[in-house]
Write a protein that holds these residues in place. Structure first.
Motif, PDB file in Angstrom:
ATOM      1  N   LYS A 152       0.838  -1.216   0.000  1.00 57.20           N
ATOM      2  CA  LYS A 152       0.000   0.000   0.000  1.00 57.20           C
ATOM      3  C   LYS A 152       0.863   1.253   0.000  1.00 57.20           C
ATOM      4  O   LYS A 152       0.597   2.210  -0.740  1.00 57.20           O
ATOM      5  N   MET A 153       1.883   1.260   0.848  1.00 59.67           N
ATOM      6  CA  MET A 153       2.733   2.447   0.953  1.00 59.67           C
ATOM      7  C   MET A 153       3.513   2.683  -0.344  1.00 59.67           C
ATOM      8  O   MET A 153       3.697   3.831  -0.769  1.00 59.67           O
ATOM      9  N   ARG A 154       3.951   1.611  -0.979  1.00 57.46           N
ATOM     10  CA  ARG A 154       4.681   1.764  -2.240  1.00 57.46           C
ATOM     11  C   ARG A 154       3.775   2.329  -3.324  1.00 57.46           C
ATOM     12  O   ARG A 154       4.233   3.075  -4.198  1.00 57.46           O
ATOM     13  N   ARG A 155       2.511   1.966  -3.296  1.00 57.30           N
ATOM     14  CA  ARG A 155       1.573   2.451  -4.311  1.00 57.30           C
ATOM     15  C   ARG A 155       1.386   3.962  -4.237  1.00 57.30           C
ATOM     16  O   ARG A 155       1.016   4.593  -5.233  1.00 57.30           O
ATOM     17  N   ILE A 156       1.622   4.559  -3.070  1.00 59.21           N
ATOM     18  CA  ILE A 156       1.549   6.019  -2.975  1.00 59.21           C
ATOM     19  C   ILE A 156       2.957   6.621  -2.938  1.00 59.21           C
ATOM     20  O   ILE A 156       3.183   7.700  -2.408  1.00 59.21           O
ATOM     21  N   ASN A 157       3.899   5.864  -3.493  1.00 65.94           N
ATOM     22  CA  ASN A 157       5.252   6.356  -3.770  1.00 65.94           C
ATOM     23  C   ASN A 157       6.088   6.601  -2.518  1.00 65.94           C
ATOM     24  O   ASN A 157       6.914   7.518  -2.488  1.00 65.94           O
ATOM     25  N   LEU A 255      -2.005   3.168  10.185  1.00 69.02           N
ATOM     26  CA  LEU A 255      -0.778   3.913   9.869  1.00 69.02           C
ATOM     27  C   LEU A 255      -0.750   4.332   8.403  1.00 69.02           C
ATOM     28  O   LEU A 255      -0.367   5.462   8.076  1.00 69.02           O
ATOM     29  N   TYR A 256      -1.156   3.426   7.529  1.00 68.38           N
ATOM     30  CA  TYR A 256      -1.236   3.774   6.107  1.00 68.38           C
ATOM     31  C   TYR A 256      -2.213   4.925   5.890  1.00 68.38           C
ATOM     32  O   TYR A 256      -1.934   5.874   5.132  1.00 68.38           O
ATOM     33  N   SER A 257      -3.344   4.870   6.576  1.00 65.38           N
ATOM     34  CA  SER A 257      -4.387   5.887   6.386  1.00 65.38           C
ATOM     35  C   SER A 257      -3.951   7.262   6.869  1.00 65.38           C
ATOM     36  O   SER A 257      -4.290   8.281   6.245  1.00 65.38           O
ATOM     37  N   ILE A 258      -3.195   7.321   7.982  1.00 57.31           N
ATOM     38  CA  ILE A 258      -2.782   8.643   8.468  1.00 57.31           C
ATOM     39  C   ILE A 258      -1.679   9.237   7.595  1.00 57.31           C
ATOM     40  O   ILE A 258      -1.507  10.453   7.557  1.00 57.31           O
ATOM     41  N   VAL A 259      -0.947   8.387   6.892  1.00 57.42           N
ATOM     42  CA  VAL A 259       0.004   8.887   5.893  1.00 57.42           C
ATOM     43  C   VAL A 259      -0.762   9.349   4.654  1.00 57.42           C
ATOM     44  O   VAL A 259      -0.510  10.426   4.106  1.00 57.42           O
ATOM     45  N   TYR A 264      -4.301  13.844   0.843  1.00 55.45           N
ATOM     46  CA  TYR A 264      -5.411  12.986   0.418  1.00 55.45           C
ATOM     47  C   TYR A 264      -5.672  13.053  -1.086  1.00 55.45           C
ATOM     48  O   TYR A 264      -5.684  12.022  -1.765  1.00 55.45           O
ATOM     49  N   GLU A 265      -5.888  14.252  -1.605  1.00 54.95           N
ATOM     50  CA  GLU A 265      -6.261  14.398  -3.018  1.00 54.95           C
ATOM     51  C   GLU A 265      -5.149  13.915  -3.945  1.00 54.95           C
ATOM     52  O   GLU A 265      -5.402  13.215  -4.933  1.00 54.95           O
ATOM     53  N   MET A 266      -3.922  14.265  -3.637  1.00 50.82           N
ATOM     54  CA  MET A 266      -2.809  13.853  -4.485  1.00 50.82           C
ATOM     55  C   MET A 266      -2.675  12.334  -4.488  1.00 50.82           C
ATOM     56  O   MET A 266      -2.498  11.712  -5.553  1.00 50.82           O
ATOM     57  N   ASN A 267      -2.754  11.727  -3.309  1.00 53.17           N
ATOM     58  CA  ASN A 267      -2.602  10.275  -3.219  1.00 53.17           C
ATOM     59  C   ASN A 267      -3.747   9.542  -3.920  1.00 53.17           C
ATOM     60  O   ASN A 267      -3.522   8.542  -4.617  1.00 53.17           O
ATOM     61  N   LEU A 268      -4.970  10.043  -3.754  1.00 51.65           N
ATOM     62  CA  LEU A 268      -6.111   9.404  -4.405  1.00 51.65           C
ATOM     63  C   LEU A 268      -6.015   9.508  -5.914  1.00 51.65           C
ATOM     64  O   LEU A 268      -6.219   8.521  -6.641  1.00 51.65           O
ATOM     65  N   ASN A 269      -5.683  10.683  -6.411  1.00 51.27           N
ATOM     66  CA  ASN A 269      -5.538  10.867  -7.854  1.00 51.27           C
ATOM     67  C   ASN A 269      -4.407  10.000  -8.408  1.00 51.27           C
ATOM     68  O   ASN A 269      -4.502   9.458  -9.519  1.00 51.27           O
TER      69      ASN A 269
END
Length: 292
Positions: A152-157, A255-259, A264-269
């Motif tokens: 999960k963390m790798r997917r958001i770079n 922990l993933y969610s608070i990161v 939020y918007e950048m990670n979701l996009n």
């Protein structure tokens, strides 16, 4: 070690032992009791309570009482209707087992949530966001669970690795620096290999977040931020590690969610963009179908 266990195994004078025995046998009435009231009931001196508190490492009786009642309330909440080690019996029908496992999972989530403090979450978020690299130290089942967190963390770079082999963990600790955040998962909090890693990480200037059981343990005590795994299971006299696994998964998702929510918007996009480019799965079910 739990506070109640420390009380049972610490050496006290005769008068102090009378008080300690009372504390162990009558926790439910302590909240509103003064030191004088407890002393009257046990035919001791109020100063003995202060001496007991000092021996346990507290500044005074009120600090000891608060910590003791907090622990007692935790140990007597959430899991009153089901045994975390033996949640079902051989004679239970299959649907009964299904209901009991469901209850166990719900109890575990509520139990874990009750152990979370908002300041600890804010601290954990800060440590993770400020790190250039995140290293997860875990073994066996916890290492398998943590792999999903890493993905999960790798997917958001986020630059993150997992170290699950003991010898390799030592190398990873040495190869850390002041921009490293180490996440250490240990149910007991007493794993010698990870304690060694923590010592190395501290010398290298890395920050540390721990996931351990409640009570005093070296990994939690020496970490910069400590989050607690639900603490109900024996080490091996159990059907399965149902509660500890559920608790660790919940904490890692948290922990993933608070990161994630910090941007939020950048990670979701970012995730949507990756999905549109790489996800080739097909479905005829409208509820899970993506829009063109």
């Amino acid at each position: 070690m739990l506070l109640i266990e420390r009380l049972k195994h610490t050496s006290f004078s005769d008068a102090e032992q009378v008080l300690v025995s009372y504390l162990i046998d009558h926790p439910e009435g302590l909240q509103d009791m003064t030191t004088q009231k407890i002393a009257d009931l046990t035919h001791t001196n109020p100063t003995s309570l202060i001496r007991v508190a000092k021996k346990m490492g507290f500044t005074g009786w009120l600090d000891l009482k608060e910590a003791y009642l907090e622990e007692w309330q935790y140990l007597n909440s959430h899991f009153t209707a089901i045994d975390a080690n033996l949640p079902y019996e051989q004679t239970d029908h299959l649907i009964s087992i299904a209901h009991k496992i469901n209850t166990l999972q719900q109890n575990t989530l509520q139990d874990t949530l009750s152990l979370i403090d908002s300041k600890d979450l804010e601290h954990a978020q800060k440590l993770l966001l400020n790190a250039d690299e995140i290293k997860v130290f875990a073994s066996k089942t916890n290492a398998l669970i943590a792999q999903d967190f890493v993905t999960k963390m790798r997917r958001i770079n986020k630059k993150i690795t997992i170290s699950s082999t003991y010898d390799y963990s030592t190398y990873e600790a040495f190869n850390s620096g002041n921009r490293t955040c180490a996440l250490i998962i240990s149910y007991t909090g007493e794993d010698d290999s990870f304690i060694k890693c923590m010592d190395i990480l501290k010398k290298q200037g890395a920050s540390t977040i721990s996931l351990t059981s409640i009570g005093d343990n070296p990994i939690a005590t020496n970490s910069d931020c400590s989050l607690k795994i639900t603490t109900r299971e024996k080490l091996y006299s159990k059907i399965g590690n149902f509660t500890s696994t559920t608790s660790v998964i919940y904490l890692l998702n948290l922990l993933y969610s608070i990161v994630f929510t910090a941007d939020y918007e950048m990670n979701l996009n970012h995730l949507i963009q990756i999905g549109r480019s790489t996800d080739t799965r097909k479905t005829n079910i409208d509820i899970i179908k993506e829009q063109s």
